[in-house]
Write a protein that holds these residues in place. Structure first.
Motif, PDB file in Angstrom:
ATOM      1  N   GLU A 138     -33.728 -37.464  27.099  1.00 43.08           N
ATOM      2  CA  GLU A 138     -32.353 -37.057  27.409  1.00 43.08           C
ATOM      3  C   GLU A 138     -32.318 -36.106  28.606  1.00 43.08           C
ATOM      4  O   GLU A 138     -31.419 -36.190  29.443  1.00 43.08           O
ATOM      5  CB  GLU A 138     -31.693 -36.426  26.182  1.00 43.08           C
ATOM      6  CG  GLU A 138     -31.346 -37.451  25.120  1.00 43.08           C
ATOM      7  CD  GLU A 138     -30.727 -36.845  23.867  1.00 43.08           C
ATOM      8  OE1 GLU A 138     -30.738 -35.589  23.716  1.00 43.08           O
ATOM      9  OE2 GLU A 138     -30.237 -37.626  23.031  1.00 43.08           O
ATOM     10  N   ASP A 139     -33.303 -35.191  28.673  1.00 41.91           N
ATOM     11  CA  ASP A 139     -33.365 -34.263  29.807  1.00 41.91           C
ATOM     12  C   ASP A 139     -33.597 -34.994  31.121  1.00 41.91           C
ATOM     13  O   ASP A 139     -32.989 -34.682  32.145  1.00 41.91           O
ATOM     14  CB  ASP A 139     -34.489 -33.233  29.613  1.00 41.91           C
ATOM     15  CG  ASP A 139     -34.154 -32.200  28.550  1.00 41.91           C
ATOM     16  OD1 ASP A 139     -32.970 -32.092  28.167  1.00 41.91           O
ATOM     17  OD2 ASP A 139     -35.089 -31.505  28.099  1.00 41.91           O
ATOM     18  N   ILE A 140     -34.471 -35.972  31.097  1.00 39.66           N
ATOM     19  CA  ILE A 140     -34.835 -36.695  32.319  1.00 39.66           C
ATOM     20  C   ILE A 140     -33.732 -37.646  32.776  1.00 39.66           C
ATOM     21  O   ILE A 140     -33.440 -37.751  33.959  1.00 39.66           O
ATOM     22  CB  ILE A 140     -36.155 -37.479  32.114  1.00 39.66           C
ATOM     23  CG1 ILE A 140     -37.314 -36.488  31.924  1.00 39.66           C
ATOM     24  CG2 ILE A 140     -36.439 -38.419  33.262  1.00 39.66           C
ATOM     25  CD1 ILE A 140     -38.598 -37.132  31.438  1.00 39.66           C
ATOM     26  N   THR A 141     -33.100 -38.326  31.814  1.00 41.56           N
ATOM     27  CA  THR A 141     -32.144 -39.390  32.171  1.00 41.56           C
ATOM     28  C   THR A 141     -30.682 -38.968  32.084  1.00 41.56           C
ATOM     29  O   THR A 141     -29.810 -39.721  32.507  1.00 41.56           O
ATOM     30  CB  THR A 141     -32.331 -40.609  31.251  1.00 41.56           C
ATOM     31  OG1 THR A 141     -32.016 -40.229  29.904  1.00 41.56           O
ATOM     32  CG2 THR A 141     -33.728 -41.172  31.360  1.00 41.56           C
ATOM     33  N   ASP A 142     -30.413 -37.812  31.506  1.00 41.16           N
ATOM     34  CA  ASP A 142     -29.032 -37.395  31.231  1.00 41.16           C
ATOM     35  C   ASP A 142     -28.296 -38.446  30.403  1.00 41.16           C
ATOM     36  O   ASP A 142     -27.100 -38.652  30.531  1.00 41.16           O
ATOM     37  CB  ASP A 142     -28.260 -37.117  32.535  1.00 41.16           C
ATOM     38  CG  ASP A 142     -28.741 -35.847  33.206  1.00 41.16           C
ATOM     39  OD1 ASP A 142     -29.183 -34.927  32.471  1.00 41.16           O
ATOM     40  OD2 ASP A 142     -28.701 -35.788  34.444  1.00 41.16           O
ATOM     41  N   GLU A 143     -29.044 -39.162  29.562  1.00 39.91           N
ATOM     42  CA  GLU A 143     -28.485 -40.206  28.706  1.00 39.91           C
ATOM     43  C   GLU A 143     -28.842 -39.866  27.257  1.00 39.91           C
ATOM     44  O   GLU A 143     -29.945 -39.432  26.975  1.00 39.91           O
ATOM     45  CB  GLU A 143     -29.098 -41.558  29.097  1.00 39.91           C
ATOM     46  CG  GLU A 143     -28.493 -42.735  28.387  1.00 39.91           C
ATOM     47  CD  GLU A 143     -29.118 -44.046  28.867  1.00 39.91           C
ATOM     48  OE1 GLU A 143     -29.281 -44.927  28.031  1.00 39.91           O
ATOM     49  OE2 GLU A 143     -29.456 -44.151  30.063  1.00 39.91           O
ATOM     50  N   SER A 144     -27.917 -40.080  26.328  1.00 39.71           N
ATOM     51  CA  SER A 144     -28.163 -39.799  24.915  1.00 39.71           C
ATOM     52  C   SER A 144     -28.984 -40.933  24.289  1.00 39.71           C
ATOM     53  O   SER A 144     -28.731 -42.111  24.540  1.00 39.71           O
ATOM     54  CB  SER A 144     -26.835 -39.667  24.166  1.00 39.71           C
ATOM     55  OG  SER A 144     -27.087 -39.550  22.781  1.00 39.71           O
TER      56      SER A 144
END
Length: 155
Positions: A138-144
């Motif tokens: 989530e931190d790397i992709t800004d995706e849940s």
């Protein structure tokens, strides 16, 4: 008589392998005799047949290399030899008292509890690692990661 006292195909293989090895064999010899078995499968048969009274298990220093823990050896009892002489089939039963059945089930429960005791910490660690990986993702992709589904909980 319940199914736990019936001779299974594995029981027959075990007794036949012991008989072919003159009624006395180490775990290694039995493992070699029955290709599909590993040490754990042979130990299971050792324990089961010891409880059923068809074999006796002891340690044999004479068959063991120097500076190594003595090797486990199974030896057919008179009861085991009688079953083999009778030509036991998968449908044959091993006479077992109710007390012996309860003792066998109690020992099996303890074995399973020990096995599970070791599994739960490992499962907790796997779950913790999955959660750390999800957070990093989530931190790397800004995706849940929720769009990919939930990790199932266990107790």
């Amino acid at each position: 008589m319940d199914d736990s006292t019936r001779l299974t195909d594995g029981d027959r293989k075990y007794l036949a392998a012991l008989a072919a090895l003159d009624g006395r064999a180490s775990t290694r010899e039995l493992r070699k005799r029955v290709d599909s078995w590993d040490d754990r499968a042979v130990r299971y048969r050792h324990n089961r047949h010891q409880r059923l009274g068809t074999v006796e298990i002891h340690r044999d220093k004479d068959r063991t290399p120097v500076n190594v823990s003595p090797m486990k050896v199974a030896e057919l009892t008179d009861k085991g030899r009688a079953i083999i002489a009778k030509g036991a089939t998968a449908e044959e039963e091993i006479e077992q008292t109710a007390e012996e059945q309860v003792e066998e089930l109690s020992e099996r429960i303890v074995e399973l509890e020990d096995m599970m005791e070791g599994a739960f910490p490992w499962m907790r660690e796997v779950l913790a690692r999955v959660r750390r990986l999800e957070a990093a993702f989530e931190d790397i992709t800004d995706e849940s990661v929720e769009v990919y589904g939930e990790v199932e909980e266990y107790e």
